[in-house]
Scaffold this active site. Structure first.
Site, PDB file in Angstrom:
ATOM      1  N   TYR A 138       0.951  -1.273   0.242  1.00 35.69           N
ATOM      2  CA  TYR A 138       0.191   0.025   0.147  1.00 35.69           C
ATOM      3  C   TYR A 138       0.990   1.037  -0.022  1.00 35.69           C
ATOM      4  O   TYR A 138       0.349   2.069   0.583  1.00 35.69           O
ATOM      5  CB  TYR A 138      -0.801  -0.096   1.349  1.00 35.69           C
ATOM      6  CG  TYR A 138      -1.532  -1.575   1.501  1.00 35.69           C
ATOM      7  CD1 TYR A 138      -2.029  -1.795   0.515  1.00 35.69           C
ATOM      8  CD2 TYR A 138      -2.767  -1.426   2.445  1.00 35.69           C
ATOM      9  CE1 TYR A 138      -3.165  -3.146   0.186  1.00 35.69           C
ATOM     10  CE2 TYR A 138      -3.922  -2.384   2.728  1.00 35.69           C
ATOM     11  CZ  TYR A 138      -4.008  -3.223   1.896  1.00 35.69           C
ATOM     12  OH  TYR A 138      -4.594  -4.161   1.664  1.00 35.69           O
TER      13      TYR A 138
ATOM     14  N   LYS B 282       6.100 -14.160   1.980  1.00 32.88           N
ATOM     15  CA  LYS B 282       5.251 -15.066   1.021  1.00 32.88           C
ATOM     16  C   LYS B 282       6.882 -14.768   0.074  1.00 32.88           C
ATOM     17  O   LYS B 282       6.519 -14.870  -1.025  1.00 32.88           O
ATOM     18  CB  LYS B 282       4.582 -14.260   0.212  1.00 32.88           C
ATOM     19  CG  LYS B 282       3.709 -15.444  -0.698  1.00 32.88           C
ATOM     20  CD  LYS B 282       3.267 -16.584  -0.056  1.00 32.88           C
ATOM     21  CE  LYS B 282       2.718 -17.491  -1.901  1.00 32.88           C
ATOM     22  NZ  LYS B 282       2.403 -18.692  -1.624  1.00 32.88           N
TER      23      LYS B 282
ATOM     24  N   ASP C  75      -0.413 -18.427   2.591  1.00 37.10           N
ATOM     25  CA  ASP C  75      -1.755 -19.199   2.534  1.00 37.10           C
ATOM     26  C   ASP C  75      -1.785 -19.702   3.931  1.00 37.10           C
ATOM     27  O   ASP C  75      -2.251 -20.285   4.294  1.00 37.10           O
ATOM     28  CB  ASP C  75      -1.237 -19.824   1.240  1.00 37.10           C
ATOM     29  CG  ASP C  75       0.145 -19.787   0.602  1.00 37.10           C
ATOM     30  OD1 ASP C  75       0.836 -19.317   1.488  1.00 37.10           O
ATOM     31  OD2 ASP C  75       0.498 -20.255  -0.119  1.00 37.10           O
TER      32      ASP C  75
ATOM     33  N   ASP D 215      -3.909  -6.925   7.005  1.00 43.02           N
ATOM     34  CA  ASP D 215      -4.930  -6.436   6.607  1.00 43.02           C
ATOM     35  C   ASP D 215      -5.950  -8.060   6.363  1.00 43.02           C
ATOM     36  O   ASP D 215      -7.053  -7.329   6.360  1.00 43.02           O
ATOM     37  CB  ASP D 215      -5.421  -5.369   4.577  1.00 43.02           C
ATOM     38  CG  ASP D 215      -6.526  -5.279   4.667  1.00 43.02           C
ATOM     39  OD1 ASP D 215      -7.794  -5.459   6.268  1.00 43.02           O
ATOM     40  OD2 ASP D 215      -6.504  -3.955   3.517  1.00 43.02           O
TER      41      ASP D 215
ATOM     42  N   ASP E  81      -8.870  -9.555   8.515  1.00 44.11           N
ATOM     43  CA  ASP E  81     -10.610  -9.577   8.733  1.00 44.11           C
ATOM     44  C   ASP E  81     -10.888 -11.131   9.193  1.00 44.11           C
ATOM     45  O   ASP E  81     -11.681 -11.084   9.542  1.00 44.11           O
ATOM     46  CB  ASP E  81     -10.798  -8.785   7.096  1.00 44.11           C
ATOM     47  CG  ASP E  81     -11.336  -7.457   7.111  1.00 44.11           C
ATOM     48  OD1 ASP E  81     -10.735  -7.183   8.310  1.00 44.11           O
ATOM     49  OD2 ASP E  81     -11.117  -7.204   6.480  1.00 44.11           O
TER      50      ASP E  81
END
Length: 357
Positions: free
Chosen positions: A138, A189, A222, A246, A250
């Site tokens: 971001y 990752k 993942d 982010d 959630d």
């Protein structure tokens, strides 16, 4: 008596409803405590402001906000304005402008609530997710060329700096060291993102040497989603990039019962600028104005704000009041109840004023 200057930015959708409820609860808490007061100034920045002026907040807004001890933020986003306009025009402008590089998202199963995970006891899910909040995916770097043509190109460049990664790693390791289990999971990752994420891994390993009291492990993002569902008790403190955290936070909120209860703090740890505190549920225009928005996320966020301001006892008292109410079954629809926003708020205030928290 200490007086803290708070900038209130209710924002869009249900933001004004839950921030209003939060301010009512904070006012009751300040009266009960007697040792501090809040001087709140409201700002009308957001989508309505954009419709009137063409910007989400005016020139000089950050300079005005800089004078406050903390910012209490509701939500941003509206169906008729592109999301990137609202987000970059307000929330991210504040986060980046005030170098709020540590985004802290606690998650646990509150008393009286159940996780949708069948075999998850409340003690099994008590996490804090630390999100790098200033760069990564971001960072806002990139662009578009040949717009409208078949060969149009859009680039979104993830930025990882040694300085940026090092400071969030130190923050996360220190936070893990302050918690009973002293365990940190570094989400990565680096198998596929072989430059920025490899730097992320290397800095994590370097930082770990300065925190021998903290055990740590590394997890591909993942695989981390699977671990959160199948082995929640194995997780304590987590650090991840801007995008990864982010998404994971959630999922964490859903596993704890609802995104409506989830808080977050956008922190400038050096306190060179005010930090910003917001529930993470978003503007939720589908329920705006119906009086059924869950204010618990805003209350938990207010508790984070109080702790940041140095009012730890008041922060604990607020969360005790919230959990007394959830345990009593007073819940909004998203938690399977039928209480309104106002009824939940009144119950929390009663728990504070009645000496039950």
């Amino acid at each position: 008596m200490k007086t803290y200057r708070i900038a209130s930015i209710p924002g869009d959708g249900i933001g004004p409803e839950v921030i209003g409820a939060g301010l009512d609860v904070l006012d009751a808490l300040a009266r009960r405590d007697g040792g501090f007061a809040l001087d709140v100034t409201a700002f009308d920045y957001g989508s309505d402001y954009y419709r009137r002026h063409g910007v989400m907040m005016p020139d000089g807004a950050l300079e005005r906000l800089k004078a406050f001890d903390a910012i209490y933020f509701g939500a941003v986003g509206a169906p008729d304005i592109p999301d990137h306009v609202t987000l970059w025009g307000l929330r991210l402008a504040i986060c980046q402008g005030f170098d709020q590089y540590a985004n802290v998202r606690p998650t646990r199963v509150l008393r009286g609530l159940d996780s949708p995970l069948r075999a998850c006891a409340p003690a099994d899910l008590d996490w804090v997710i630390v999100r790098e909040n200033s760069e990564g995916e971001y960072a806002g770097q990139g662009g578009r060329s040949h717009r409208g043509h078949a060969e149009e190109v859009a680039t979104e460049v993830a930025i990882f700096t040694r300085a940026g990664v090092a400071r969030i790693m130190r923050f996360a390791f220190a936070l893990a060291a302050s918690r009973p289990r002293r365990h940190l999971t570094v989400v990565t990752k680096s198998n596929a993102q072989r430059h920025g994420m490899v730097l992320w891994d290397e800095v994590a390993a370097e930082t770990a040497r300065d925190f021998p009291e903290v055990t740590w492990d590394k997890m591909l993002v993942d695989a981390m989603t699977v671990r959160m569902v199948h082995a929640p008790a194995s997780i304590d403190t987590v650090v991840a990039t801007n995008l990864h955290a982010d998404i994971l936070s959630d999922l964490a909120a859903a596993l704890a019962g609802s995104i409506g209860i989830a808080p977050t703090a956008n922190v400038n740890p050096e306190r060179n600028y005010p930090s910003m505190f917001e529930p993470i549920h978003g503007s939720a225009f589908d329920i705006t104005g119906k009086g059924i928005a869950n204010p618990v996320g805003a209350f938990w966020t207010a508790s984070q704000m109080l702790e940041h301001l140095g009012e730890a006892d008041a922060a604990r008292r607020l969360m005790a009041a919230v959990e007394r109410v959830t345990a009593a079954g007073i819940r909004t629809r998203n938690l399977g109840g039928d209480a309104t926003t106002a009824e939940v708020t009144a119950a929390v205030i009663d728990a504070i004023e009645g000496g039950n928290a």
